[in-house]
Motif scaffolding. Structure first.
Motif, PDB file in Angstrom:
ATOM      1  N   GLY A 210      -9.670  -0.292   0.154  1.00 19.89           N
ATOM      2  CA  GLY A 210      -9.918   1.044   0.692  1.00 19.89           C
ATOM      3  C   GLY A 210      -9.049   1.351   1.890  1.00 19.89           C
ATOM      4  N   ASN A 211      -8.912   0.376   2.782  1.00 26.90           N
ATOM      5  CA  ASN A 211      -8.077   0.596   3.959  1.00 26.90           C
ATOM      6  C   ASN A 211      -6.602   0.739   3.593  1.00 26.90           C
ATOM      7  N   SER A 212      -6.187   0.091   2.487  1.00 24.04           N
ATOM      8  CA  SER A 212      -4.796   0.256   2.049  1.00 24.04           C
ATOM      9  C   SER A 212      -4.561   1.685   1.563  1.00 24.04           C
ATOM     10  N   LEU A 213      -5.562   2.281   0.929  1.00 21.32           N
ATOM     11  CA  LEU A 213      -5.444   3.673   0.507  1.00 21.32           C
ATOM     12  C   LEU A 213      -5.293   4.596   1.712  1.00 21.32           C
ATOM     13  N   SER A 286       0.746 -10.684  -0.935  1.00 17.15           N
ATOM     14  CA  SER A 286       1.635 -11.836  -1.116  1.00 17.15           C
ATOM     15  C   SER A 286       0.982 -12.889  -1.997  1.00 17.15           C
ATOM     16  N   GLU A 287      -0.294 -13.153  -1.754  1.00 16.03           N
ATOM     17  CA  GLU A 287      -0.992 -14.177  -2.532  1.00 16.03           C
ATOM     18  C   GLU A 287      -1.175 -13.754  -3.983  1.00 16.03           C
ATOM     19  N   LEU A 288      -1.309 -12.450  -4.218  1.00 14.89           N
ATOM     20  CA  LEU A 288      -1.569 -11.958  -5.566  1.00 14.89           C
ATOM     21  C   LEU A 288      -0.316 -11.419  -6.264  1.00 14.89           C
ATOM     22  N   ASN A 289       0.836 -11.508  -5.590  1.00 14.49           N
ATOM     23  CA  ASN A 289       2.097 -10.983  -6.148  1.00 14.49           C
ATOM     24  C   ASN A 289       1.951  -9.526  -6.571  1.00 14.49           C
ATOM     25  N   SER A 290       1.422  -8.723  -5.653  1.00 16.41           N
ATOM     26  CA  SER A 290       1.194  -7.304  -5.931  1.00 16.41           C
ATOM     27  C   SER A 290       1.778  -6.491  -4.782  1.00 16.41           C
ATOM     28  N   PRO A 291       3.076  -6.190  -4.827  1.00 15.36           N
ATOM     29  CA  PRO A 291       3.757  -5.564  -3.690  1.00 15.36           C
ATOM     30  C   PRO A 291       3.171  -4.205  -3.294  1.00 15.36           C
ATOM     31  N   MET A 292       3.122  -3.955  -1.987  1.00 15.08           N
ATOM     32  CA  MET A 292       2.717  -2.661  -1.442  1.00 15.08           C
ATOM     33  C   MET A 292       3.678  -2.304  -0.304  1.00 15.08           C
ATOM     34  N   PRO A 293       4.879  -1.854  -0.631  1.00 14.94           N
ATOM     35  CA  PRO A 293       5.879  -1.589   0.403  1.00 14.94           C
ATOM     36  C   PRO A 293       5.453  -0.540   1.413  1.00 14.94           C
TER      37      PRO A 293
END
Length: 354
Positions: A210-213, A286-293
Motif C-alpha cells: 500500500g505504501n508503495s502505491l 530485491s528479494e522477490l526480483n520484482s523491480p519498482m524503479p
C-alpha cells in the motif's frame, strides 16, 4: 469528503469476523507509542471503552502526560514502564517508529512476561510499519510464552484519518485474537479490517504494498507538478487539473502539500518514516526480483529533500522541525534546476498569446 472516507453505518462489510462472545469484555487495553497515529488511536480507544481506563506508555513522558490531562483519570492511566504496561494490560497495541525500536520494546515485553506468574491471556498487537520478517521474529518471541498471543495489525491512514477513526487495519495472526482486536478498533479507531490469515508476515507485506502505491503516486505527481512549474504553468491551474483528473482524496491532499509547500512533518507522515518505508520496499523488491524503479527514484528524491532540510536546520533557517514525506517534490525540483521550495514562483517557458 469522499464517500470512501466516511465511517461505515454498520460493521457488516467492514469486519470479516463474527462478534466475540463478550465484545465489551472489560479487559484492560494499553497503547505503547503516542506518535501522530498512536495518540489519535489511544484517544479514540479511551473514549470508546466503557469499563476500564486505557493504559498508555510513551518513551517521552510528556506525550503520556498530555493525553492524561486531555482525557482525565477516568479515561487514561499512565504506565511507568513497558513492564508496567504488560503487567496491567490484557491487550497491548504498539505504534513505534522503526524496526529496531519495535524489537527493543518486544524484548522488554518478553522479559516482563517471563518475570510474571500471571496466567491471564495477553494479546500483543503490532501496528508499526516494519519489514515483514520482523513480525515473524516477534511472533516466535511472544508466542513462546504460555497464554501470550501476537498479531500483526499495521494501519493505513494519515493523522487526520486516525483522529476521525477512519483508519484501515490489516491483520494477520491468531484468529481469535484478531476477532477480539477487530471489535475494539471498529468503529472507534478504524473503519475497516482486512484479514490476511494466520501468517503474521502477510499484514506488514500488504502495508508495504500500500505504501508503495502511495509513494509511487507521489513521485509521479511531484515530477509532473515540477514540469508544469518549469513550463510556466500557474501552480493553481496545474493543481486544479490534477484534482479534476484524479479526484482521489489522498492524491489531492498530497498534491496540495507539494504545490503549496506544506511540509510540516508533525502534521503528517515524516520524511524519515518515508525513507525507512522506501528502504523496506526496495529490500522486498530485491528479494522477490520484482523491480519498482519509481520507488528507487522516490527514495533518492526524499534523501535529497532531507539533506537540504538538514542544512537549513544547521543554518537556523528551517521552517519546519521535521519534513513531511511529500517534501520529496523539493528533491525533484532541485534535480530540475529549481529552488527546493517556492512552487509557482519560478521563471519557466512562458508562451505569448497571439
Amino acid at each position: 469528503m469522499s464517500d470512501a472516507l466516511l465511517p461505515p453505518k454498520d460493521k457488516t462489510d467492514t469486519l470479516p469476523y463474527s462478534r466475540p462472545v463478550t465484545p465489551d469484555h472489560g479487559r484492560r487495553v494499553g497503547v505503547y507509542g503516542l506518535g501522530a497515529i498512536g495518540y489519535s488511536v489511544a484517544r479514540n480507544l479511551a473514549n470508546s471503552l466503557s469499563i476500564l481506563p486505557l493504559v498508555v506508555y510513551n518513551r517521552t513522558s510528556a506525550k503520556s502526560e498530555k493525553i492524561a490531562n486531555e482525557l482525565g483519570p477516568n479515561k487514561i492511566l499512565v504506565a511507568q514502564s513497558p513492564a508496567d504496561l504488560v503487567d496491567s494490560c490484557d491487550i497491548i497495541f504498539t505504534f513505534l517508529a522503526n524496526d529496531e525500536v519495535v524489537k527493543s520494546a518486544y524484548k522488554q515485553f518478553y522479559q516482563a512476561l517471563q518475570a510474571t506468574s500471571s496466567v491471564t491471556p495477553k494479546i500483543f498487537v503490532e501496528s508499526s510499519t516494519t519489514y515483514p520478517t520482523v513480525a515473524g521474529e516477534l511472533d516466535n518471541l511472544i508466542s513462546s510464552v504460555p497464554h501470550a498471543r501476537f498479531i500483526s495489525c499495521p494501519v493505513f491512514g494519515a493523522p487526520p484519518a486516525a483522529a476521525k477513526g477512519l483508519l484501515i487495519a490489516v491483520m494477520s495472526g491468531d484468529y481469535r485474537s484478531k476477532k477480539e482486536v477487530a471489535y475494539l478498533l471498529v468503529p472507534a479507531a478504524a473503519r475497516k479490517v482486512v484479514d490476511l490469515g494466520g501468517n503474521v508476515e502477510k499484514a506488514p507485506t500488504l502495508k508495504l504494498f500500500g505504501n508503495s502505491l502511495i509513494l509511487g503516486t507521489m513521485e509521479i505527481m511531484a515530477e509532473s507538478l515540477t514540469l508544469a512549474d518549469k513550463a510556466g504553468i500557474d501552480s493553481s491551474v496545474a493543481l486544479t487539473l490534477l484534482n479534476d483528473l484524479f479526484p482521489a482524496p489522498i492524491m489531492t491532499a498530497y498534491a496540495d502539500k507539494m504545490t503549496n509547500d506544506k511540509f510540516d512533518g508533525t502534521l503528517g507522515f515524516s520524511i524519515d518514516g518515508g525513507i525507512k518505508d522506501a528502504s523496506h520496499i526496495r529490500r522486498l523488491t530485491s528479494e522477490l526480483n520484482s523491480p519498482m524503479p519509481a520507488i528507487d527514484i522516490a527514495h533518492q528524491h526524499m534523501l535529497t529533500a532531507r539533506a537540504g532540510h538538514v542544512t537549513k536546520v544547521q543554518q537556523g533557517t528551517s521552517k519546519y522541525q521535521t519534513l513531511d514525506w511529500s517534501a520529496l517534490v523539493s528533491g525533484v525540483r532541485v534535480t530540475a534546476g529549481l529552488a527546493a521550495t517556492g512552487s509557482g514562483s519560478h521563471t519557466g517557458v512562458v508562451l505569448d498569446d497571439e
